[in-house]
Motif scaffolding. Structure first.
Motif, PDB file in Angstrom:
ATOM      1  N   SER A 108       0.828  -1.204   0.000  1.00  0.00           N
ATOM      2  CA  SER A 108       0.000   0.000   0.000  1.00  0.00           C
ATOM      3  C   SER A 108       0.866   1.259   0.000  1.00  0.00           C
ATOM      4  N   ARG A 109       1.921   1.238   0.784  1.00  0.00           N
ATOM      5  CA  ARG A 109       2.810   2.404   0.835  1.00  0.00           C
ATOM      6  C   ARG A 109       3.555   2.589  -0.476  1.00  0.00           C
ATOM      7  N   SER A 119       1.082   3.943  -2.962  1.00  0.00           N
ATOM      8  CA  SER A 119       0.798   5.353  -2.665  1.00  0.00           C
ATOM      9  C   SER A 119       1.878   6.261  -3.241  1.00  0.00           C
ATOM     10  N   PRO A 158      -3.234   8.749  -1.065  1.00  0.00           N
ATOM     11  CA  PRO A 158      -1.827   8.355  -0.888  1.00  0.00           C
ATOM     12  C   PRO A 158      -1.083   9.235   0.123  1.00  0.00           C
ATOM     13  N   VAL A 163      -1.774   7.945   3.501  1.00  0.00           N
ATOM     14  CA  VAL A 163      -1.002   6.732   3.759  1.00  0.00           C
ATOM     15  C   VAL A 163       0.420   7.084   4.193  1.00  0.00           C
ATOM     16  N   ASP A 179      -3.575   2.147   5.251  1.00  0.00           N
ATOM     17  CA  ASP A 179      -3.272   1.453   4.010  1.00  0.00           C
ATOM     18  C   ASP A 179      -4.383   1.694   2.996  1.00  0.00           C
ATOM     19  N   LEU A 180      -4.243   1.053   1.852  1.00  0.00           N
ATOM     20  CA  LEU A 180      -5.230   1.149   0.779  1.00  0.00           C
ATOM     21  C   LEU A 180      -6.182  -0.039   0.778  1.00  0.00           C
TER      22      LEU A 180
END
Length: 438
Positions: free
Chosen positions: A214-215, A218, A349, A352, A363-364
């Motif tokens: 996720s990071r 982003s 993003p 995040v 997170d996403l």
């Protein structure tokens, strides 16, 4: 020697009166110039003082008293008083919510005033940025309190609100006002934004539950948004030229030329003041969310996805409808779709990354129901925009779609860790959403 000394004396006798007169004339000239400059400075200071005594009250009147929506401003201080006097979270949440509405609208107004001095393209970007300031501030406060689901749902709701409710109301009112004509907009720019929104959906679907992925996604989305800004502001600026500039609606525009009501420094100052006040109220709003959910018997998901974005999008809502009524649909799309693009490609993003810095596991990993809702919404809006025209019926369909989404989130409940997991085999499990039957 005498001659030389005499010559020297003569030269000195001739030079001394000449130098003294020159010095005297220079001193007089400098004194005159200093007096002149001092008088000009005194005149400028007196003019500035008189000007400030006129401008400051006038600016306060225009920003804080002229608009009828400012009647809701006292609800903000009232919410703070209720927080410390009664501690009833339901009323604190309600009054904070109402108090933020005029602040969000005034943020949009100050941004529009600043756009007169920056040009239409930069002005549209500023409008979208400061229009999303409320959502960003609320999200940062919620992240600080560890309310990750509230952040995710409020940002998702802001995208849905902009794409369905704001754009739908703009199309509907513009179609009613201009009933006899077909309203048109720049189809190419709209399709670019639709493509970015589909990329954002892809970024939300693929990371699943991996925080590191996720990071990484982003960071990629932030790079994509920076590239989009370069594409919009530098390399392909002509793609974002309004259709009216190409000769479609010239006579009406000449009659409706607008002028700024406040200076650019006043606009910047008001943006700073309003942002600080929104930050203060957002803290009380976030603290009262759970209490309001219990008091009003309302799901937190409905508060986060529907109520908070409607308040945060007050500026976009007013601006989009106003420009649609003036038959300036390119600016309407820049506000509504541009704001959705900015939230999906920048704000989410960014949150995040901010959560990463704060040590919060933001997170996403949006739930299946939320991701599916966003994906279908993007597809519906993309189909609406592909012809480059709008009418009141398209706006009505978007509004009705938003009502379906709002009703769905009112009965939607987040799946718990124990239930709603359907095990296919020893290695894979899929999480499904559940509906609360009322």
């Amino acid at each position: 020697m005498v001659s030389i000394n005499g010559k020297t004396d003569l030269e000195s006798d001739e030079e001394i009166p000449f130098n003294s007169s020159a010095a005297t004339s220079k001193v007089e000239a400098l004194d005159f110039e200093m007096i002149h400059l001092r008088s000009r400075a005194d005149l400028a200071n007196s003019w500035f003082s008189r000007h400030m005594w006129i401008r400051v009250p006038r600016s306060i009147y225009i920003v804080l008293f002229k608009a009828k929506i400012n009647m809701l401003l006292p609800f903000g201080p009232l919410a703070i008083l209720l927080h410390y006097i009664t501690g009833k979270h339901g009323w604190v949440f309600f009054f904070s919510l109402v108090g933020i509405i005029p602040l969000a609208e005034r943020l949009g107004y100050a941004t529009e005033q600043l756009a007169f001095y920056t040009g239409p393209t930069v002005g549209g970007l500023l409008n979208a940025t400061f229009g999303n300031a409320t959502e960003m501030i609320i999200s940062i406060y919620a992240l600080k309190n560890g309310m990750i689901r509230v952040v995710q749902q409020s940002l998702l709701g802001s995208i849905l609100s902009n794409m369905l409710l704001v754009l739908g109301c703009a199309f509907f009112t513009g179609g009613i006002i201009h009933y006899q004509k077909i309203q048109v907009f720049n189809k190419s720019a709209a399709l670019v934004n639709s493509g970015l929104l589909l990329m954002a959906v892809m970024g939300l679907m693929f990371p699943a539950s991996e925080l590191s992925l996720s990071r990484f996604s982003s960071c990629v989305m932030l790079v994509a948004y920076a590239s989009y800004l370069f594409f919009q502001l530098r390399s392909h600026r002509n793609l974002y030229n309004p259709i009216e500039e190409e000769g479609v609606g010239g006579e009406d525009e000449s009659d409706e030329e607008e002028a700024p009501e406040i200076t650019h420094w006043e606009a910047i100052g008001w943006l700073a003041v309003l942002t600080v006040w929104v930050s203060v109220l957002s803290g009380y709003l976030v603290d009262a969310i759970q209490g309001a959910s219990d008091s009003f018997n309302m799901p937190v998901a409905f508060i986060s996805v529907i109520l908070l974005p409607i308040v945060g999008n007050a500026a976009e809502h007013a601006s989009a409808i106003m420009f649609a009524m003036k038959d300036k649909l390119d600016i309407t799309l820049g506000v509504a779709i541009g704001s959705s693009t900015q939230i999906s490609m920048f704000v989410i993003p960014f949150c995040v990354v901010v959560g990463w810095i704060m040590g919060q596991p933001m997170d996403l990993n949006f739930q299946l129901f939320e991701t599916a809702t966003l994906f279908i919404t993007v597809l519906v809006v993309a189909f609406m925009l592909q012809e480059g025209t709008s009418n009141y019926f398209k706006g009505l369909m978007l509004i009705l779609c938003y009502l379906i989404v709002a009703a769905s989130f009112f009965v939607h409940v987040d799946p718990s860790d124990g239930d709603s997991n359907f095990l296919l085999d020893d290695n894979f499990s899929f999480s499904f959403f559940s509906l609360k039957k009322t």
